[in-house]
Design an enzyme around this catalytic site. Structure first.
Site, mmCIF file in Angstrom:
data_model
loop_
_atom_site.group_PDB
_atom_site.id
_atom_site.type_symbol
_atom_site.label_atom_id
_atom_site.label_comp_id
_atom_site.label_asym_id
_atom_site.label_seq_id
_atom_site.Cartn_x
_atom_site.Cartn_y
_atom_site.Cartn_z
ATOM 1 N N HIS A 198 0.850 -1.091 -0.007
ATOM 2 C CA HIS A 198 0.116 0.149 0.132
ATOM 3 C C HIS A 198 0.725 1.051 0.107
ATOM 4 C CE1 HIS A 198 -3.243 -2.674 0.363
ATOM 5 N NE2 HIS A 198 -3.952 -1.970 0.000
ATOM 6 N N GLU A 443 -11.274 -10.906 -5.156
ATOM 7 C CA GLU A 443 -9.600 -10.699 -4.715
ATOM 8 C C GLU A 443 -9.354 -11.703 -3.958
ATOM 9 O OE1 GLU A 443 -8.851 -6.881 -2.799
ATOM 10 O OE2 GLU A 443 -10.480 -7.145 -1.301
ATOM 11 N N ASP A 467 -4.682 -8.277 -4.322
ATOM 12 C CA ASP A 467 -4.610 -9.365 -3.637
ATOM 13 C C ASP A 467 -4.995 -10.441 -4.099
ATOM 14 O OD1 ASP A 467 -4.539 -8.174 -0.987
ATOM 15 O OD2 ASP A 467 -5.965 -6.945 -1.359
ATOM 16 N N CYS A 514 -9.693 -3.187 -10.739
ATOM 17 C CA CYS A 514 -9.085 -2.013 -9.907
ATOM 18 C C CYS A 514 -7.803 -2.309 -9.431
ATOM 19 C CB CYS A 514 -10.233 -1.357 -9.036
ATOM 20 S SG CYS A 514 -10.427 -2.635 -7.733
HETATM 21 C C1 PEP Z 1 -6.509 -5.099 -4.601
HETATM 22 O O1 PEP Z 1 -6.248 -5.976 -3.988
HETATM 23 O O2 PEP Z 1 -6.104 -5.178 -5.858
HETATM 24 C C2 PEP Z 1 -7.096 -3.736 -4.653
HETATM 25 C C3 PEP Z 1 -7.356 -2.987 -5.643
HETATM 26 O O3 PEP Z 1 -7.280 -3.346 -3.498
HETATM 27 P P1 PEP Z 1 -6.097 -3.053 -2.267
HETATM 28 O O4 PEP Z 1 -4.679 -2.764 -3.257
HETATM 29 O O5 PEP Z 1 -6.477 -1.861 -1.693
HETATM 30 O O6 PEP Z 1 -6.000 -4.256 -1.478
HETATM 31 MG MG MG Z 2 -7.126 -5.651 -2.036
#
Ligand code: PEP
Ligand code: MG
Length: 587
Positions: A198, A443, A467, A514
């Site tokens: 993150h 995910e 994920d 996403c």
């Molecule tokens: C993902 O897991 O791809 C996602 C978009 O959410 P995050 O990166 O915040 O876990």
């Molecule tokens: Mg995620």
């Protein structure tokens, strides 16, 4: 000093040149942020008060020593009191606050680092070991400082003096990274972290060059060293020659020019050469990011990572954002997007996004009480958020997205909670969108393997590839030791993506991506060819992805897609990916 080069994991784009600003390694892990000019004296006083408090504490420990206490204990306390009154400890950090505008904790550990390095040079072993005393005294002061952490001023203002600062750290927590958003740092370099940790995601969304997973960069790089970050290559050049700096400045200028050119595509719709329209959306972490989404020409927000509103809050559960505070934040994003869809993801805390306050026992956070699991365990926190999101839906086009779902009962319970929030608001006469669309993130592999369970009950799906890859390949996305195993085109991932897009098409519900794959231009043709029509990514990357789409012919990709989904040979997959990109059309 001789120049040297470090190779890490690229997580962002571009080149930056600046001076190193080292953050203290995790042992004395403190928050790092810059103080606005008008707050400097208050910050100085905060540190002075903490030092005075520790002096008092030491005195009272002395006074209360039992009569039979070993004599060394008294001597030990004397040494600590002496250290604390030495100007090198009690005055120098105040100067750091005044000159560099560091927060008190950061200033103190910076000075402790300087002193520790001096102690390391001492030949006499006994004296050398007094370093530990300094650190213990500093820890006492830090404890006092962080004990009142909920009164800390937050990072403020952009200070031009910092315009060429590159942050170098063992690791930066996503919460600290958020603090740096308001400061003019131009780059980030960390020892730890993976492509889709993150921290990396935030640096990408800021559009700031960054390299992570460098191993021991924070030990090799010295405070104020000149650095070049070549983000695309994942390279950090330490103490570069003047000639090299000039060469990189030229490259930087070329990149800036190319970016400007891409900016002209802002209003151009993302339509392939054979007329297939692709919806390009932006991922945001804070409501203010919606402006960047509009600037980049996004058709909406495909992922609002709402947990960033909750992170970095000290002072216990009551410090989490209230319904009103959340409403203001969501409403700001929704109104900025002027009727374009805004997909607000419910609280996805856990793993590398911990809340400061979390009383749940965490053994393996990525597999623990994360995201929807946490929300269902803390229904009050969830309900507050759902009410705020629903209320924001009265001001535009809001969708609710639920993360990390794997079980049917999690869908049912989430939907029931949303229904409950709706009926409460109805009873209170508060407006919201009755037809608000509700979707789930795909995910967790279990979700991708049980899609009929999802498509029946939900209005849309959104694939979180970050994920999905982490959980499918069983590698922690934030751990640089296994970063080489993070492979977004692993056949298992491609199969899961294909299953998801096919199931959504059959059920006639929209499916977006996403996660990081949506923002990787090398994969755009693959995803579009597979049938994805909605991609959500950091705003800074969107124009480049649009350019790629404008040069794509979906029909011509069909054969390659069939081949890529049939082969389980990674080398062959790479060859096909390269082939697909060989058709380059000028825009
Ligand atoms: C993902 O897991 O791809 C996602 C978009 O959410 P995050 O990166 O915040 O876990
Ligand atoms: Mg995620």
């Amino acid at each position: 000093m001789a120049s040297f080069t470090l190779q890490g994991i690229p997580v962002s784009r571009g080149i930056t040149i600046g001076r190193a600003h080292l953050l203290r390694p995790a042992a004395m892990d403190v928050r790092h942020y810059l103080i606005a000019q008008e707050q400097v004296e208050a910050e100085v006083e905060r540190l002075q008060a903490a030092i005075a408090q520790v002096q008092l504490d030491l005195q009272s420990i002395w006074a209360e020593l039992p009569t039979d206490a070993p004599t060394e204990l008294g001597a030990f306390l004397d040494v600590h009191a002496l250290i604390l009154s030495d100007p090198m400890v009690s005055e120098a950090p105040l100067d750091i606050i005044r000159t560099r505008h560091y927060n008190a904790e950061w200033a103190l550990v910076t000075q402790v680092d300087v002193l520790s390095a001096q102690f390391d040079e001492i030949e006499d072993e006994y004296l050398r070991e007094r370093k530990a005393d300094i650190q213990q005294v500093a820890e006492r002061v830090l404890k006092i400082l962080t004990g009142s952490a909920d009164q800390l001023p937050r990072a403020l203002g952009v200070d031009e003096r910092n315009a060429n600062m590159i942050v170098v750290a063992k690791d930066i927590s996503p919460a600290d990274m958020m603090q740096f958003r308001d400061v003019a740092f131009t780059g980030f370099v960390t020892d730890e972290g993976g492509t889709n940790s993150h921290t990396a995601i935030v640096s990408r969304s800021l559009g700031i060059p960054a390299v992570v997973g460098l191993g021991n960069a924070s030990q090799l790089i010295m405070q104020d060293d000149w650095l070049i970050i070549d983000s695309d290559a994942g390279v950090v050049i330490v103490a570069p020659s003047a000639l090299l700096i000039t060469q990189y400045r030229d490259q930087q200028a070329v990149l800036i020019k190319a970016k400007k050119k891409l900016g002209k595509l802002r209003k151009t719709p993302a339509i392939t050469r054979d007329g297939v329209e692709i919806t390009l959306l932006a991922n945001i972490e804070m409501p203010e990011d919606a402006h960047a989404a509009i600037e980049a020409g996004a058709s909406g927000v495909g992922l609002f990572r709402s947990e960033f509103l909750f992170m970095g809050r000290t002072g216990g559960e009551h410090q989490l954002p209230s319904e009103e505070e959340q409403l203001i934040a969501y409403k700001l994003a929704v109104q900025t997007m002027k009727g374009r869809p805004v997909t607000i993801r419910t609280l996805d805390v856990g793993a590398d996004k911990p809340l400061e306050h979390n009383e749940h026992n965490i053994l393996n956070p990525a597999l623990g009480l994360r995201a929807i699991r946490y929300c269902l365990k803390e229904p009050q926190i969830f309900m507050t958020q759902l009410r705020a999101i629903l209320r924001a839906s009265a001001f535009g086009n809001v969708h609710i997205l639920i993360p990390m779902i794997a079980h049917a009962f999690e869908i049912d319970q989430s939907l029931a909670m949303i229904e409950k929030a709706k009926s409460e608001l109805r009873a209170e006469g508060i407006a919201f969108d009755e037809d608000i669309k509700i979707g789930a993130m795909i995910e967790v592999p279990a979700a991708a393997l049980s899609l009929p369970m999802f498509v029946k009950k939900l209005d849309f799906l959104s694939i979180g590839t970050n994920d999905l890859i982490q959980y499918t390949l069983a590698i922690d996305r934030a751990d640089h030791e296994v970063a080489h195993l993070y492979n977004d085109t692993h056949p298992a991932i491609l199969q899961l993506l294909d299953m998801t897009v096919t199931a959504a098409e059959r059920a006639n519900i929209p499916v977006a991506i996403c996660g990081g794959m949506a923002g990787d231009v090398k994969l755009t043709r693959l995803l579009v060819g597979m049938g994805f029509r909605e991609l959500s990514m950091p705003a800074a990357i969107l124009p480049e992805i649009k350019q790629e789409i404008l040069g794509t012919n979906v029909r011509e990709l069909e054969g390659s897609i069939r081949k890529i989904l049939r082969t389980y040979d990674p080398k062959h997959i790479q060859e096909i990916l390269v082939e697909m990109r060989e058709q380059v059309f000028a825009i």
